[in-house]
Design a protein around this motif. Structure first.
Motif, PDB file in Angstrom:
ATOM      1  N   VAL A  79      75.345  45.168  34.219  1.00 17.55           N
ATOM      2  CA  VAL A  79      75.563  45.494  35.633  1.00 17.55           C
ATOM      3  C   VAL A  79      75.014  44.325  36.442  1.00 17.55           C
ATOM      4  N   TRP A  80      75.737  43.928  37.481  1.00 24.55           N
ATOM      5  CA  TRP A  80      75.328  42.765  38.267  1.00 24.55           C
ATOM      6  C   TRP A  80      74.121  43.079  39.153  1.00 24.55           C
ATOM      7  N   GLY A  81      73.289  42.045  39.340  1.00 23.11           N
ATOM      8  CA  GLY A  81      72.159  42.157  40.268  1.00 23.11           C
ATOM      9  C   GLY A  81      70.982  42.884  39.633  1.00 23.11           C
TER      10      GLY A  81
ATOM     11  N   ARG B 148      70.549  47.413  51.629  1.00 28.74           N
ATOM     12  CA  ARG B 148      70.809  48.823  51.978  1.00 28.74           C
ATOM     13  C   ARG B 148      71.908  48.862  53.007  1.00 28.74           C
ATOM     14  N   LYS B 149      72.784  49.855  52.985  1.00 32.30           N
ATOM     15  CA  LYS B 149      73.764  49.981  54.075  1.00 32.30           C
ATOM     16  C   LYS B 149      74.184  51.437  54.252  1.00 32.30           C
ATOM     17  N   ARG B 150      73.218  52.231  54.602  1.00 34.24           N
ATOM     18  CA  ARG B 150      73.499  53.651  54.816  1.00 34.24           C
ATOM     19  C   ARG B 150      73.972  53.876  56.252  1.00 34.24           C
TER      20      ARG B 150
ATOM     21  N   LEU C  35      70.775  49.712  47.595  1.00 33.70           N
ATOM     22  CA  LEU C  35      71.211  51.085  47.868  1.00 33.70           C
ATOM     23  C   LEU C  35      72.591  51.045  48.507  1.00 33.70           C
ATOM     24  N   ARG C  36      73.461  51.926  48.047  1.00 29.60           N
ATOM     25  CA  ARG C  36      74.805  52.022  48.610  1.00 29.60           C
ATOM     26  C   ARG C  36      75.166  53.488  48.834  1.00 29.60           C
ATOM     27  N   GLU C  37      76.130  53.668  49.732  1.00 32.61           N
ATOM     28  CA  GLU C  37      76.647  55.006  50.051  1.00 32.61           C
ATOM     29  C   GLU C  37      78.108  54.998  49.609  1.00 32.61           C
TER      30      GLU C  37
ATOM     31  N   ARG D  80      85.702  50.505  34.607  1.00 34.16           N
ATOM     32  CA  ARG D  80      86.357  49.678  33.589  1.00 34.16           C
ATOM     33  C   ARG D  80      85.366  49.241  32.503  1.00 34.16           C
ATOM     34  N   ARG D  81      84.204  48.735  32.930  1.00 34.06           N
ATOM     35  CA  ARG D  81      83.276  48.148  31.958  1.00 34.06           C
ATOM     36  C   ARG D  81      82.710  49.209  31.007  1.00 34.06           C
ATOM     37  N   PHE D  82      82.348  50.384  31.545  1.00 28.45           N
ATOM     38  CA  PHE D  82      81.810  51.433  30.669  1.00 28.45           C
ATOM     39  C   PHE D  82      82.904  51.983  29.755  1.00 28.45           C
TER      40      PHE D  82
ATOM     41  N   THR E 210      82.208  53.643  54.877  1.00 29.46           N
ATOM     42  CA  THR E 210      81.229  53.117  53.934  1.00 29.46           C
ATOM     43  C   THR E 210      81.954  52.635  52.667  1.00 29.46           C
ATOM     44  N   ASN E 211      81.215  52.295  51.599  1.00 30.36           N
ATOM     45  CA  ASN E 211      81.851  51.873  50.335  1.00 30.36           C
ATOM     46  C   ASN E 211      82.696  53.024  49.790  1.00 30.36           C
ATOM     47  N   LEU E 212      83.918  52.695  49.368  1.00 27.39           N
ATOM     48  CA  LEU E 212      84.885  53.722  48.959  1.00 27.39           C
ATOM     49  C   LEU E 212      85.178  53.643  47.466  1.00 27.39           C
TER      50      LEU E 212
ATOM     51  N   ARG F 284      73.415  37.367  39.189  1.00 31.57           N
ATOM     52  CA  ARG F 284      74.463  37.795  40.134  1.00 31.57           C
ATOM     53  C   ARG F 284      73.811  38.322  41.410  1.00 31.57           C
ATOM     54  N   PRO F 285      74.494  38.152  42.567  1.00 31.22           N
ATOM     55  CA  PRO F 285      73.868  38.578  43.831  1.00 31.22           C
ATOM     56  C   PRO F 285      73.811  40.095  43.998  1.00 31.22           C
ATOM     57  N   ASP F 286      72.773  40.520  44.706  1.00 30.22           N
ATOM     58  CA  ASP F 286      72.624  41.941  45.065  1.00 30.22           C
ATOM     59  C   ASP F 286      73.429  42.293  46.306  1.00 30.22           C
ATOM     60  N   GLY F 287      73.630  41.307  47.183  1.00 28.91           N
ATOM     61  CA  GLY F 287      74.242  41.608  48.476  1.00 28.91           C
ATOM     62  C   GLY F 287      73.237  42.289  49.385  1.00 28.91           C
TER      63      GLY F 287
ATOM     64  N   GLY G 297      85.377  42.953  45.990  1.00 27.78           N
ATOM     65  CA  GLY G 297      83.937  43.125  45.888  1.00 27.78           C
ATOM     66  C   GLY G 297      83.171  41.861  46.229  1.00 27.78           C
ATOM     67  N   ILE G 298      81.916  41.879  45.874  1.00 32.62           N
ATOM     68  CA  ILE G 298      80.970  40.832  46.260  1.00 32.62           C
ATOM     69  C   ILE G 298      81.397  39.460  45.723  1.00 32.62           C
ATOM     70  N   HIS G 299      81.973  39.420  44.531  1.00 28.68           N
ATOM     71  CA  HIS G 299      82.403  38.155  43.934  1.00 28.68           C
ATOM     72  C   HIS G 299      83.691  37.657  44.601  1.00 28.68           C
TER      73      HIS G 299
ATOM     74  N   ASP H 262      87.054  40.973  40.464  1.00 26.27           N
ATOM     75  CA  ASP H 262      87.199  40.981  41.923  1.00 26.27           C
ATOM     76  C   ASP H 262      87.104  42.370  42.563  1.00 26.27           C
ATOM     77  N   SER H 263      86.877  43.395  41.753  1.00 24.94           N
ATOM     78  CA  SER H 263      86.841  44.759  42.294  1.00 24.94           C
ATOM     79  C   SER H 263      85.486  45.058  42.934  1.00 24.94           C
ATOM     80  N   HIS H 264      85.424  46.213  43.589  1.00 27.23           N
ATOM     81  CA  HIS H 264      84.147  46.753  44.051  1.00 27.23           C
ATOM     82  C   HIS H 264      83.426  47.413  42.874  1.00 27.23           C
ATOM     83  N   VAL H 265      82.165  47.753  43.106  1.00 23.44           N
ATOM     84  CA  VAL H 265      81.340  48.213  41.985  1.00 23.44           C
ATOM     85  C   VAL H 265      81.860  49.492  41.306  1.00 23.44           C
ATOM     86  N   PRO H 266      82.405  50.502  42.012  1.00 27.94           N
ATOM     87  CA  PRO H 266      82.835  51.697  41.263  1.00 27.94           C
ATOM     88  C   PRO H 266      83.937  51.379  40.242  1.00 27.94           C
TER      89      PRO H 266
HETATM   90  P1  GDP Z   1      79.121  45.372  48.632  1.00 30.49           P
HETATM   91  O1  GDP Z   1      78.675  46.718  49.096  1.00 30.49           O
HETATM   92  O2  GDP Z   1      79.890  44.628  49.676  1.00 30.49           O
HETATM   93  O3  GDP Z   1      77.986  44.562  48.076  1.00 30.49           O
HETATM   94  O4  GDP Z   1      80.217  45.674  47.498  1.00 30.49           O
HETATM   95  P2  GDP Z   1      80.333  45.675  45.917  1.00 30.49           P
HETATM   96  O5  GDP Z   1      80.998  46.946  45.541  1.00 30.49           O
HETATM   97  O6  GDP Z   1      80.991  44.417  45.446  1.00 30.49           O
HETATM   98  O7  GDP Z   1      78.837  45.641  45.324  1.00 30.49           O
HETATM   99  C1  GDP Z   1      77.925  46.679  45.518  1.00 30.49           C
HETATM  100  C2  GDP Z   1      76.662  46.423  44.704  1.00 30.49           C
HETATM  101  O8  GDP Z   1      76.960  46.647  43.322  1.00 30.49           O
HETATM  102  C3  GDP Z   1      76.093  45.005  44.796  1.00 30.49           C
HETATM  103  O9  GDP Z   1      74.671  45.100  44.819  1.00 30.49           O
HETATM  104  C4  GDP Z   1      76.543  44.389  43.482  1.00 30.49           C
HETATM  105  O10 GDP Z   1      75.696  43.330  43.056  1.00 30.49           O
HETATM  106  C5  GDP Z   1      76.447  45.571  42.552  1.00 30.49           C
HETATM  107  N1  GDP Z   1      77.238  45.468  41.314  1.00 30.49           N
HETATM  108  C6  GDP Z   1      76.767  45.700  40.055  1.00 30.49           C
HETATM  109  N2  GDP Z   1      77.713  45.453  39.144  1.00 30.49           N
HETATM  110  C7  GDP Z   1      78.841  45.084  39.828  1.00 30.49           C
HETATM  111  C8  GDP Z   1      80.159  44.713  39.426  1.00 30.49           C
HETATM  112  O11 GDP Z   1      80.483  44.665  38.254  1.00 30.49           O
HETATM  113  N3  GDP Z   1      81.046  44.415  40.425  1.00 30.49           N
HETATM  114  C9  GDP Z   1      80.710  44.446  41.740  1.00 30.49           C
HETATM  115  N4  GDP Z   1      81.630  44.162  42.657  1.00 30.49           N
HETATM  116  N5  GDP Z   1      79.443  44.767  42.156  1.00 30.49           N
HETATM  117  C10 GDP Z   1      78.531  45.087  41.210  1.00 30.49           C
END
Ligand code: GDP
Length: 327
Positions: free
Chosen positions: A212-214, A284-286, A219-221, A197-199, A175-177, A278-281, A79-81, A188-192
């Motif tokens: 939740v970060w950011g 949008r990426k539709r 917007l994500r797909e 895990r966190r919830f 797109t995001n999977l 924390r960064p938003d990244g 993920g973003i981190h 180090d994971s992606h947001v899903p």
């Molecule tokens: P990205 O599409 O490359 O930015 O992939 P990510 O899955 O890492 O992040 C997607 C969005 O979710 C970003 O805006 C993150 O800031 C946000 N986000 C919110 N909470 C989390 C988290 O706990 N982990 C990650 N990886 N992203 C989070």
């Protein structure tokens, strides 16, 4: 019903020897499930037996096993981190993995190769939805440019082997999977996977709030991984050409609304707070998915259903995770 195709004849997968590189990952394991269901003879190589970053080893493996088809689902991902923390893994290792496999497939006379890229290849401020033509039209999103540069090189390698040697090497940009087999790493994971895990942990501990970060506004797909695997099988059969294909749902959701959906699926009833440090990244990426839709493919799994399946997988696997830097 006949399916539109840009390949002269549909490519036959049944009975073909298909090497799925990266079969232990979320994407690779979904592709193995799909291709085996389609009657392909799937080949795999374990990490302890084959280091994909070592060119001579990859070429020797391909020479020995001589697959008919190769799917490049192997990559260092996170993920973003993780992207910001491991730039060498995301750039150098991914360049090495894809170069070794693609060149090795050429040397071993592989008939068809599918390379998996990512929607982060597109410019940070690409017009939405993003068509395949947006590639290399502007600056990348800095939080994942290491990974994006490696994936852009992978697309170009497929096109180059096609041009110079007439190889039938094609590429898709998912797109995001999310889905079964995801990496539930705490940071180090992606947001899903991160939010599942966190919830879950907050529900179990009776915690009053979850962070939740950011800002929650990006917007994500999100595409369920078995839908991606289905698209890969479809593309192998029906697509041949230099043009690569976006794979997604074409639908987007704000991270805040996504977090609420994950909380509902997990059954967490506390508060959600945002860590704006924390960064938003990318804002949008539709994806524009019309090119693949015109060939006759579309995603099937609704987000809530897919998340329920992912949460069941998290519970069944005890939230297992692996380090990005692991070989
Ligand atoms: P990205 O599409 O490359 O930015 O992939 P990510 O899955 O890492 O992040 C997607 C969005 O979710 C970003 O805006 C993150 O800031 C946000 N986000 C919110 N909470 C989390 C988290 O706990 N982990 C990650 N990886 N992203 C989070």
């Amino acid at each position: 019903m006949a399916t539109a195709t840009d390949a002269a004849e549909p490519f036959v997968l049944t009975g073909r020897r298909v090497w799925v590189a990266g079969h232990r990952g979320m994407v690779g394991s979904a592709i193995v499930r799909r291709l085996e269901a389609d009657g392909a003879a799937v080949l795999t190589a374990e990490r302890r037996d084959l280091d994909l970053t070592r060119q001579a080893d990859v070429e020797a493996w391909l020479d020995r096993h001589r697959p008919d088809v190769v799917v490049v689902a192997a990559a260092k991902v996170g993920g973003i981190h993780a992207n910001a923390t491991y730039p060498v893994d995301f750039l150098r290792d991914n360049l090495a993995i894809e170069t070794n496999i693609i060149h090795g497939a050429h040397l071993a006379d592989v008939g068809k190769l599918l390379f998996l890229g990512s929607s982060c290849i597109y410019p940070r401020l690409a017009p939405q939805p993003m068509t395949e033509d947006a590639l290399l039209t502007g600056p990348l999103e800095p939080t994942n440019e290491w990974y994006a540069i490696a994936k852009i090189a992978g697309i170009k390698l497929c096109q180059a082997y096609r041009r110079q040697y007439g190889r039938d090497f094609v590429a898709v940009m998912p797109t995001n999977l999310y889905g079964p087999g995801d990496n539930y790493h705490p940071t180090d994971s992606h947001v899903p996977a991160a939010l599942i895990r966190r919830f879950h942990e907050a529900k179990t501990a009776g915690a009053a709030e979850v962070t939740v970060w950011g800002t929650g506004r990006p917007l994500r797909e999100f595409l369920y991984v078995d839908d991606l695997a289905d698209a890969c099988a479809f593309v192998l059969r029906h697509h041949s050409g230099e043009a690569f294909l976006n794979v997604g749902t074409g639908e987007e959701i704000a991270i805040g609304a996504f977090a609420e959906t994950v909380a509902e699926v997990v059954g967490y009833r506390g508060r959600i707070v945002y860590d704006t440090g924390r960064p938003d990244g990318a804002p949008r990426k539709r994806l524009d998915v019309s090119r693949l839709a015109a060939l006759g493919w579309r995603a099937r799994t609704p987000l809530r259903d897919g998340l329920a399946l992912a949460y069941a997988d998290f519970l069944a696997g005890g939230g297992r995770f692996r380090d990005v830097t692991a070989g």
